[in-house]
Write an enzyme that holds these catalytic residues in place. Structure first.
Site, PDB file in Angstrom:
ATOM      1  N   ARG A 171     -10.839   9.903   1.818  1.00  0.00           N
ATOM      2  CA  ARG A 171     -10.732  10.509   3.035  1.00  0.00           C
ATOM      3  C   ARG A 171     -11.881  11.556   3.168  1.00  0.00           C
ATOM      4  NH1 ARG A 171      -4.210  10.901   2.882  1.00  0.00           N
ATOM      5  NH2 ARG A 171      -3.877   8.657   2.691  1.00  0.00           N
TER       6      ARG A 171
ATOM      7  N   TYR B 299     -14.996   1.037  -7.262  1.00  0.00           N
ATOM      8  CA  TYR B 299     -16.325   1.671  -6.917  1.00  0.00           C
ATOM      9  C   TYR B 299     -17.368   1.455  -8.122  1.00  0.00           C
ATOM     10  CZ  TYR B 299     -13.704   3.374  -3.080  1.00  0.00           C
ATOM     11  OH  TYR B 299     -12.870   3.437  -1.985  1.00  0.00           O
TER      12      TYR B 299
ATOM     13  N   LYS C 244       1.145   9.889   5.651  1.00  0.00           N
ATOM     14  CA  LYS C 244       1.214   8.458   6.195  1.00  0.00           C
ATOM     15  C   LYS C 244       2.410   7.881   5.478  1.00  0.00           C
ATOM     16  CE  LYS C 244      -3.685   8.014   6.569  1.00  0.00           C
ATOM     17  NZ  LYS C 244      -4.772   7.007   6.501  1.00  0.00           N
TER      18      LYS C 244
ATOM     19  N   GLU D 108       7.294  -6.752   1.057  1.00  0.00           N
ATOM     20  CA  GLU D 108       6.272  -6.591   1.840  1.00  0.00           C
ATOM     21  C   GLU D 108       5.102  -7.894   1.555  1.00  0.00           C
ATOM     22  OE1 GLU D 108       5.252  -4.639   4.033  1.00  0.00           O
ATOM     23  OE2 GLU D 108       6.237  -2.947   3.923  1.00  0.00           O
TER      24      GLU D 108
ATOM     25  N   LYS E 264      -1.975  -1.530  -3.937  1.00  0.00           N
ATOM     26  CA  LYS E 264      -2.858  -0.392  -3.741  1.00  0.00           C
ATOM     27  C   LYS E 264      -2.135   0.998  -3.677  1.00  0.00           C
ATOM     28  CE  LYS E 264      -6.065   1.952  -0.517  1.00  0.00           C
ATOM     29  NZ  LYS E 264      -6.626   2.088   0.765  1.00  0.00           N
TER      30      LYS E 264
ATOM     31  N   LYS F 131       0.824  -1.047   0.020  1.00  0.00           N
ATOM     32  CA  LYS F 131      -0.193   0.061  -0.142  1.00  0.00           C
ATOM     33  C   LYS F 131       0.949   1.285   0.068  1.00  0.00           C
ATOM     34  CE  LYS F 131      -3.831   2.223   2.437  1.00  0.00           C
ATOM     35  NZ  LYS F 131      -4.858   2.272   3.664  1.00  0.00           N
TER      36      LYS F 131
HETATM   37  C1  PBG Z   1      -7.520   3.410   5.308  1.00  0.00           C
HETATM   38  C2  PBG Z   1      -7.991   3.024   4.000  1.00  0.00           C
HETATM   39  C3  PBG Z   1      -7.778   4.173   2.934  1.00  0.00           C
HETATM   40  C4  PBG Z   1      -8.149   3.295   1.868  1.00  0.00           C
HETATM   41  C5  PBG Z   1      -8.579   2.229   1.877  1.00  0.00           C
HETATM   42  N1  PBG Z   1      -8.438   1.951   3.429  1.00  0.00           N
HETATM   43  C6  PBG Z   1      -7.283   5.526   2.935  1.00  0.00           C
HETATM   44  C7  PBG Z   1      -5.782   5.572   3.351  1.00  0.00           C
HETATM   45  O1  PBG Z   1      -4.966   4.933   3.705  1.00  0.00           O
HETATM   46  O2  PBG Z   1      -5.560   6.908   4.023  1.00  0.00           O
HETATM   47  C8  PBG Z   1      -8.390   4.196   0.662  1.00  0.00           C
HETATM   48  C9  PBG Z   1      -9.180   3.704  -0.665  1.00  0.00           C
HETATM   49  C10 PBG Z   1      -9.424   4.529  -1.793  1.00  0.00           C
HETATM   50  O3  PBG Z   1      -8.697   5.665  -1.839  1.00  0.00           O
HETATM   51  O4  PBG Z   1     -10.347   4.411  -2.511  1.00  0.00           O
HETATM   52  N2  PBG Z   1      -6.391   2.801   5.941  1.00  0.00           N
END
Ligand code: PBG
Length: 338
Positions: free
Chosen positions: A216, A326, A230, A246, A261, A206
């Site tokens: 968000r 989505y 993050k 990872e 992701k 990720k």
């Molecule tokens: C939470 C999380 C996030 C997403 C999925 N789980 C956001 C982030 O890490 O800030 C993002 C999903 C998306 O943008 O569609 N940890």
């Protein structure tokens, strides 16, 4: 894999356009297939009753109150979508620095999981994230100690969160927090509590991505995170080999499935991970990817159906077994009518 092209083997004897001439030949020799069974639908959940709140930065996406989940998800299931991922938009007054709401068995996502499993049973798989950001007042995925997201202190919190979600009936726990060692710890915690049948889909690679912006907004963590980021735990977009490390660790710790992701900007990682490990590999076409396509289509600048399906097919060609998107319901509808 490529034979040198001899004078006999080359043009004009070889004409690659020959098999592109008809729709049926194109279909016959297509190397990748996209089906509703490849799609996982992320659904935002909000408090209240009979509420459907449009997400401004994601045209066509709305947060649904718990009572509206059953009809919406039943439709997705009817179209052949095998699983949903539930994301709670936690009210601001439930957020604390310690994110305690994450392991409240009556929290929004646990109520949503119970509702879906009670009404739709095994006709649909329910996935829930493990990470503290929906519940933390600072918007970080972990506990903050002296201004730093503390790894080991966070692990205990994540295990408690995973346990209440499993107890609510969640089929797949998806750690999205990127703490080191969390998959192993969550696996042991689930097994100890008798949830050895609950699977883990690790957000293994990720990245610290700006493509999460609309998400968000959707779950209301943008304000909390404010100017924070993050980058001390999510991956640097510059790195690829590290993604393989990872994934290797998460598989060794007991992940059943792994995820990359965001999706489209990281298709090279999807292909490498699938080739290197041959494990069930998923990609998340994240909120920002969705917003780009949906917004351009809304302006008449892109063909919604065509770009949606092409963007999803790219994941299959790269080697993904499935895609969190989505577009899941709309894409399944188009695929069913083709
Ligand atoms: C939470 C999380 C996030 C997403 C999925 N789980 C956001 C982030 O890490 O800030 C993002 C999903 C998306 O943008 O569609 N940890």
């Amino acid at each position: 894999m490529y034979e040198p092209i001899s004078p006999v083997g080359g043009f004009p004897a070889t004409r690659l356009r020959r098999l592109r001439r008809h729709e049926w030949t194109r279909r016959l020799v297509a190397e990748a297939r996209l089906a509703p069974a490849d799609l996982i639908w992320p659904v935002f959940v909000c408090e209240g009753e009979n509420r459907r709140e449009p997400v401004e930065s994601m045209p066509g996406v709305a947060r649904l109150s718990v009572d509206l989940l059953e009809p919406a998800i039943a439709e997705a299931v009817e179209l052949g979508v095998p699983a949903v991922a539930l994301f709670p938009a936690t009210p601001a007054d439930k957020k604390t620095p310690g994110a305690e709401e994450a392991w409240n068995p009556e929290n929004l996502v646990c109520r949503a999981i119970r509702e879906v499993k009670q009404r739709l049973g095994d006709s649909v798989g329910v996935i829930a994230d493990v990470a503290l950001d929906p519940y933390s007042s600072h918007g970080q995925d972990g506990l903050v100690v002296d201004g730093y997201v503390a790894n080991d202190a966070t692990l205990d919190a994540l295990c408690r969160q995973a346990e209440v979600q499993a107890e609510a009936g969640c089929d797949i726990i998806a750690p999205s927090d990127m703490m080191d060692g969390r998959v192993g710890r969550i696996r042991s915690a689930l097994d100890r509590e008798g949830y050895d049948h609950v699977a883990i889909l690790a957000y293994a690679a990720k990245y610290a991505s700006a493509y999460y912006g609309p998400f968000r907004d959707a779950v209301g963590s943008a304000g909390a995170l404010a100017d924070g980021d993050k980058r001390t735990y999510q991956m640097n977009p510059a790195s690829g080999d590290e993604a393989l490390r990872e994934v290797a660790l998460d598989l060794a710790e007991g992940a059943d499935m792994v995820m990359i992701k965001p999706g489209q900007p990281y298709l090279d990682i999807v292909a490498r991970v699938k080739q290197a490990f041959g494990a069930p590999t998923f990609a998340y076409q994240v909120s920002g990817e969705y917003a780009q396509i949906a917004a351009a289509a809304q302006n008449g600048w892109l063909d919604y159906d065509a770009v949606m399906l092409e963007s999803l097919m790219a994941f299959k060609r790269a080697g993904a077994d499935g895609v969190l998107t989505y577009f899941a319901v709309e894409a399944a509808r188009r695929l069913r009518s083709e």
